[in-house]
Design a protein around this motif. Structure first.
Motif, PDB file in Angstrom:
ATOM      1  N   UNK A 158      25.390  29.179  17.632  1.00  0.00           N
ATOM      2  CA  UNK A 158      24.502  30.153  16.991  1.00  0.00           C
ATOM      3  C   UNK A 158      23.091  30.082  17.564  1.00  0.00           C
ATOM      4  N   UNK A 159      22.646  28.856  17.883  1.00  0.00           N
ATOM      5  CA  UNK A 159      21.277  28.673  18.385  1.00  0.00           C
ATOM      6  C   UNK A 159      21.097  29.248  19.787  1.00  0.00           C
ATOM      7  N   UNK A 160      22.070  29.023  20.675  1.00  0.00           N
ATOM      8  CA  UNK A 160      21.910  29.508  22.056  1.00  0.00           C
ATOM      9  C   UNK A 160      22.281  30.984  22.164  1.00  0.00           C
ATOM     10  N   UNK A 161      23.017  31.499  21.169  1.00  0.00           N
ATOM     11  CA  UNK A 161      23.340  32.921  21.147  1.00  0.00           C
ATOM     12  C   UNK A 161      24.662  33.251  21.799  1.00  0.00           C
ATOM     13  N   UNK A 162      25.375  34.159  21.180  1.00  0.00           N
ATOM     14  CA  UNK A 162      26.664  34.608  21.707  1.00  0.00           C
ATOM     15  C   UNK A 162      26.464  35.661  22.792  1.00  0.00           C
ATOM     16  N   UNK A 163      27.413  35.723  23.738  1.00  0.00           N
ATOM     17  CA  UNK A 163      28.660  34.979  23.850  1.00  0.00           C
ATOM     18  C   UNK A 163      28.433  33.553  24.345  1.00  0.00           C
ATOM     19  N   UNK A 164      29.361  32.660  23.950  1.00  0.00           N
ATOM     20  CA  UNK A 164      29.319  31.274  24.408  1.00  0.00           C
ATOM     21  C   UNK A 164      30.654  30.919  25.042  1.00  0.00           C
ATOM     22  N   UNK A 165      30.648  29.803  25.749  1.00  0.00           N
ATOM     23  CA  UNK A 165      31.853  29.320  26.401  1.00  0.00           C
ATOM     24  C   UNK A 165      32.147  27.913  25.901  1.00  0.00           C
TER      25      UNK A 165
END
Length: 677
Positions: A158-165
């Protein structure tokens, strides 16, 4: 203790703990350096190309890799008994296995690769990122710590922002990897990634990082010696991938200016120095649309795609590996290295691109490659007659091309793919041909989603067989029957006998023959009426007519003219199956022609050998059964047509080698019958 690398001279004998094209490549370089080589082989590889390429070969176990090429004690025993001073692991198998490198050290055998500590440091993605962060190498925003609680990982996402891997910490090859676009799907994707990671690597730890949209995969080849010198040999672009595995690689990466190239090289050198690296390694970066790059991982071995680096630098990286492992310094300084021209590598796989690139199996019945030159290089470990089995990676060859600039090199790649012909298994050659000629690829508008973005162009529905392919199949069959008739006439001593005629003569009508084909890809029958002319044939395809003539060349090529236009084709026959190869595309047909069947000297229905690859759909007998000539024994299905295998003589069934539901290859011995007592 392992030999002191500083004091060692060049090896006189090394063992190659691998198979296929990399084992053949290592053997070739060793031969040029005057080093004797020892191959190891599984029971499935007894006659393999790499076995013949080496000076001696030692068996190490059954076909499954875990019992042979991954069996450390057996490989070390082969090294000890053969007197090898060093082991080259190639890539794959044990090449990045710290336990294997340690076992070599303990056995007093040089491991041609980095130190154990370097392998261990890069073996965990999380640990590697921590090391790189400390060394100042740019990292993708994310988390690679020890706390693996789902709540913490979800907070990071949530902190780094979507999309994530989500990526398996110990993984590679796309296993244990999930892209997540929505926080509501995070827990589900995390559990799936962990299950896959645990199954593949025995370790379910993961890391989470920002997923970059439209990223490029750019990697840098580094080399270090035991005297502390480290250089880079520039970068490769490996963005075009399927299932997170590379398809086409090129060097240098297109679109980079000198400043960015220098930054990449310096970051890669810093990564190698941070872990005390020695030998060949690859530092992999992901690059966003602005050209910013971030560390992904370091492969502590030679890469499959290393030939493109060799082509643009003029260096033999395997020779470098051998010299560095023997304690010699790097052969040149950074200032001595320069980029010359552009190179591409296309990986030729036995796989079905239309079925999500699923691996394929089969026996290589025919293999034709473009001629090698300073512009074209073929690295392969298979030959005609070899089986592509379920036990190993289905790579057939690496096609590598070079020229002065990217545009010309790409044109060479497309042309070379058109003359790369493999019959006996499904391959990705047609897919690669479409990729090499795609306008977006030509303009270097590439990222890791290239194949998905252009799927409609790269993986179109199978089109109807075209007139040129059908003309080639028909002309090949007509010429083959004529050739067989001439040979029979020569052997009979009566060359004027009317029984040897193949002119299609008919009373009160023109001379013609009707041929029937089955196109399994489109599930349809095709009829061609061939009218005999003074020179060549007039072929009625139902949808139109063509005037065709030509001849078969000694190398198997069909040189033909269709309506006056010169064309080349390869038409390769296995039983009743014809594989028509034109302009890099292959179509399979089954011929069913009563006249040709009656004149054919090849295996007929009723033989105890399979007339073509197929599926056993019925078995009518068992060992011990008494049969009479003509009795049905077995039924094969091939290309949706059934072939009955019948007894050739009276006798007793001695063995039945295949069961209902089993696949068989062309020429396989299906049954044996012995004469009755």
């Amino acid at each position: 203790m392992a030999p002191n690398r500083r004091e060692s001279s060049m090896f006189h004998k090394i063992l190659i703990a691998n198979r296929g094209e990399i084992a053949c490549r290592i053997a070739r370089t060793c031969r040029e350096l005057g080093i004797r080589t020892v191959a190891v082989y599984s029971e499935a590889d007894r006659e393999a190309m790499h076995v013949k390429a080496c000076d001696e070969a030692w068996p190490i176990g059954p076909a499954p890799a875990r019992d042979s090429y991954l069996n450390i004690p057996r490989i070390l025993e082969a090294a000890r008994r053969s007197g090898a001073q060093a082991i080259h692991p190639g890539y794959g198998f044990l090449s990045e296995n710290a336990d294997f490198a340690r076992a070599c050290d303990e056995a007093g055998i040089v491991f041609i690769g980095p130190p154990v500590g370097a392998i261990e440091a890069m073996g965990s993605k999380s640990a590697a990122k921590a090391i790189m962060e400390a060394a100042g190498v740019p990292l993708v925003p994310g988390y690679h710590g020890d706390d693996q609680s789902p709540a913490l990982l979800a907070d990071v996402a949530a902190r780094i922002g979507y999309p994530v891997l989500i990526k398996a910490s110990a993984g590679g090859g796309g296993k244990g990897m999930r892209r997540v676009d929505d926080p509501d799907r995070f827990r589900e994707a995390l559990e799936a990634a962990r299950r896959e990671a645990r199954s593949a690597f025995g370790d379910d730890r993961v890391l989470v990082e920002k997923y970059l949209l439209q990223p490029r995969h750019v990697e840098v080849q580094v080399f270090a010696d035991s005297q502390g010198r480290v250089v880079h040999l520039f970068e490769r672009d490996c963005s075009v991938q399927r299932r997170h595995q590379k398809v086409i690689e090129e060097a240098p990466a297109p679109g980079l200016d000198q400043a960015r190239r220098h930054q990449l090289g310096e970051a890669a050198i810093a990564a190698a120095r941070a872990i005390g690296y020695v030998g060949a390694g690859t530092v992999e970066f992901i690059m966003d649309s602005r050209g910013e790059f971030y560390f992904m991982e370091m492969n502590t071995r030679l890469q499959v795609e290393h030939p493109v680096t060799e082509m643009i630098t003029g260096q033999d990286l395997v020779a470098w590996q051998l010299r560095v492992a023997a304690g010699h310094p790097l052969p040149c300084e950074q200032a001595d290295l320069a980029i010359r021209g552009h190179a591409f590598e296309a990986r030729i796989y036995a796989e079905d691109a239309d079925r999500d690139f699923l691996p394929a199996t089969g026996t290589i019945g025919h293999l034709r490659t473009p001629p090698s030159s300073r512009h074209v290089r073929i690295d392969t470990g298979v030959q005609e007659g070899d089986e592509i089995s379920v036990h190993y990676d289905p790579m057939i060859a690496k096609l590598v091309v070079w020229d002065q600039d990217r545009e010309t090199a790409l044109r060479r790649l497309a042309t070379a793919l058109e003359s790369f012909i493999v019959v006996g298994t499904t391959t990705n050659v047609g897919f690669l041909s479409r990729l090499a000629r795609h306008p977006a690829f030509a303009e270097a508008r590439i990222d890791t989603g290239f194949i998905d973005t252009h799927r409609a162009d790269l993986l179109p529905p199978v089109p109807p067989i075209n007139d040129g392919q059908l003309c080639a199949a028909t002309l090949h069959e007509l010429l083959r029957v004529e050739q067989a008739a001439r040979e029979r006439a020569r052997q009979s001593g009566d060359i004027t006998s009317p029984w040897h005629a193949t002119t299609g003569w008919r009373l009160n009508t023109d001379s013609h023959r009707t041929l029937h084909f089955f196109d399994s890809a489109r599930d349809r029958d095709l009829k061609v009426v061939a009218h005999y002319l003074d020179t060549g044939f007039r072929l009625d395809l139902g949808q139109g007519e063509h005037w065709v003539q030509g001849n078969l060349q000694p190398d198997g090529r069909l040189r033909m003219q269709v309506d006056g236009v010169h064309q080349d084709a390869w038409v390769l026959q296995e039983g009743r199956r014809l594989s028509v190869c034109m302009a890099g595309h292959t179509r399979d047909l089954v011929i069913h022609d009563p006249l040709a069947a009656g004149m054919d000297d090849e295996i007929q229905e009723g033989s105890l050998m399979a007339p073509m690859p197929g599926l056993v759909v019925a078995v009518h007998v068992k060992p011990g059964d008494v049969v009479q000539e003509g009795d049905p024994l077995m039924v094969l299905e091939a290309m949706k047509m059934e072939y009955q295998i019948s007894a050739l003589t009276d006798g007793i069934v001695d063995s039945v080698n295949y069961s209902e539901g089993e696949q068989v290859t062309e020429g396989a011995q299906l049954l044996t019958i012995r004469q009755g007592e």
